[in-house]
Scaffold this motif. Structure first.
Motif, PDB file in Angstrom:
ATOM      1  N   GLY A  92     -11.673   0.435  -9.418  1.00  0.00           N
ATOM      2  CA  GLY A  92     -12.804   1.120  -8.801  1.00  0.00           C
ATOM      3  C   GLY A  92     -12.556   2.589  -8.532  1.00  0.00           C
ATOM      4  O   GLY A  92     -13.300   3.224  -7.788  1.00  0.00           O
ATOM      5  N   HIS A  93     -11.506   3.147  -9.112  1.00  0.00           N
ATOM      6  CA  HIS A  93     -11.177   4.574  -8.955  1.00  0.00           C
ATOM      7  C   HIS A  93     -11.271   5.246 -10.317  1.00  0.00           C
ATOM      8  O   HIS A  93     -10.272   5.684 -10.884  1.00  0.00           O
ATOM      9  CB  HIS A  93      -9.771   4.748  -8.379  1.00  0.00           C
ATOM     10  CG  HIS A  93      -9.608   4.172  -7.013  1.00  0.00           C
ATOM     11  ND1 HIS A  93     -10.192   4.731  -5.912  1.00  0.00           N
ATOM     12  CD2 HIS A  93      -8.941   3.075  -6.587  1.00  0.00           C
ATOM     13  CE1 HIS A  93      -9.883   4.019  -4.850  1.00  0.00           C
ATOM     14  NE2 HIS A  93      -9.124   2.991  -5.240  1.00  0.00           N
ATOM     15  N   LEU A 100       0.304   5.208 -12.216  1.00  0.00           N
ATOM     16  CA  LEU A 100       0.118   3.814 -11.830  1.00  0.00           C
ATOM     17  C   LEU A 100       0.446   3.617 -10.361  1.00  0.00           C
ATOM     18  O   LEU A 100      -0.278   2.932  -9.633  1.00  0.00           O
ATOM     19  CB  LEU A 100       0.994   2.910 -12.704  1.00  0.00           C
ATOM     20  CG  LEU A 100       0.918   1.426 -12.448  1.00  0.00           C
ATOM     21  CD1 LEU A 100      -0.437   0.878 -12.852  1.00  0.00           C
ATOM     22  CD2 LEU A 100       2.022   0.719 -13.200  1.00  0.00           C
ATOM     23  N   GLU A 101       1.505   4.233  -9.909  1.00  0.00           N
ATOM     24  CA  GLU A 101       1.873   4.161  -8.498  1.00  0.00           C
ATOM     25  C   GLU A 101       0.812   4.830  -7.620  1.00  0.00           C
ATOM     26  O   GLU A 101       0.495   4.343  -6.539  1.00  0.00           O
ATOM     27  CB  GLU A 101       3.243   4.799  -8.265  1.00  0.00           C
ATOM     28  CG  GLU A 101       4.380   3.982  -8.817  1.00  0.00           C
ATOM     29  CD  GLU A 101       4.482   2.625  -8.157  1.00  0.00           C
ATOM     30  OE1 GLU A 101       4.311   2.530  -6.919  1.00  0.00           O
ATOM     31  OE2 GLU A 101       4.704   1.642  -8.873  1.00  0.00           O
ATOM     32  N   VAL A 102       0.266   5.954  -8.080  1.00  0.00           N
ATOM     33  CA  VAL A 102      -0.796   6.631  -7.319  1.00  0.00           C
ATOM     34  C   VAL A 102      -2.021   5.731  -7.212  1.00  0.00           C
ATOM     35  O   VAL A 102      -2.613   5.586  -6.140  1.00  0.00           O
ATOM     36  CB  VAL A 102      -1.156   7.986  -7.980  1.00  0.00           C
ATOM     37  CG1 VAL A 102      -2.402   8.586  -7.363  1.00  0.00           C
ATOM     38  CG2 VAL A 102       0.010   8.955  -7.879  1.00  0.00           C
ATOM     39  N   GLU A 108      -3.862   3.875  -3.796  1.00  0.00           N
ATOM     40  CA  GLU A 108      -5.251   4.085  -3.431  1.00  0.00           C
ATOM     41  C   GLU A 108      -6.039   2.789  -3.361  1.00  0.00           C
ATOM     42  O   GLU A 108      -7.144   2.772  -2.846  1.00  0.00           O
ATOM     43  CB  GLU A 108      -5.923   5.018  -4.430  1.00  0.00           C
ATOM     44  CG  GLU A 108      -5.538   6.448  -4.308  1.00  0.00           C
ATOM     45  CD  GLU A 108      -6.342   7.336  -5.220  1.00  0.00           C
ATOM     46  OE1 GLU A 108      -7.235   6.835  -5.927  1.00  0.00           O
ATOM     47  OE2 GLU A 108      -6.073   8.539  -5.240  1.00  0.00           O
ATOM     48  N   ASP A 109      -5.509   1.710  -3.898  1.00  0.00           N
ATOM     49  CA  ASP A 109      -6.242   0.449  -3.940  1.00  0.00           C
ATOM     50  C   ASP A 109      -6.378  -0.127  -2.530  1.00  0.00           C
ATOM     51  O   ASP A 109      -5.380  -0.404  -1.885  1.00  0.00           O
ATOM     52  CB  ASP A 109      -5.516  -0.540  -4.859  1.00  0.00           C
ATOM     53  CG  ASP A 109      -6.333  -1.787  -5.113  1.00  0.00           C
ATOM     54  OD1 ASP A 109      -7.565  -1.754  -4.891  1.00  0.00           O
ATOM     55  OD2 ASP A 109      -5.747  -2.799  -5.526  1.00  0.00           O
TER      56      ASP A 109
END
Length: 109
Positions: A30-31, A99-101, A105-106
């Motif tokens: 969703g980002h 991927l870590e960022v 944010e999830d």
């Protein structure tokens, strides 16, 4: 030294795959905007890896006069090959960083 920009190489192909996968993961979470920035970062790393031989030739014109009997020339060529392999993995390093960022944010984690 071959300085042709080759976007059909294995490094470029896997870099494009990494860009698509990180964008799809961002959309799935969703980002979409962060996923798009991540894909652009990975594509920039792919382009850096493709343009790097042109920059190296400009900085080290001695590479054009390669002499296999010269020991220093052999070491320079070996160092350039090692750097080339490291640059081939640069898009995946950028993708894992993004991927870590995206995981941070999830809101579901």
């Amino acid at each position: 030294m071959n300085t042709i920009l080759n976007l059909g190489s294995m490094a470029a192909s896997t870099g494009l795959l990494a860009a698509g996968l990180i964008f799809a993961y961002g959309v799935w979470l969703g980002h979409r905007d962060t996923g798009w920035r991540a894909a652009q970062g990975v594509l920039a790393a792919v382009m850096l890896g493709g343009v790097l031989p042109f920059m190296v030739i400009q900085w080290f014109p001695a590479l054009l006069s390669y002499d296999s009997r010269n020991l220093a020339s052999l070491f320079l060529t070996a160092a350039l090959n090692i750097v080339g392999v490291l640059v081939a993995f640069l898009p995946w390093l950028v993708a894992v960083n993004w991927l870590e960022v995206l995981r941070r944010e999830d809101p579901r984690t």
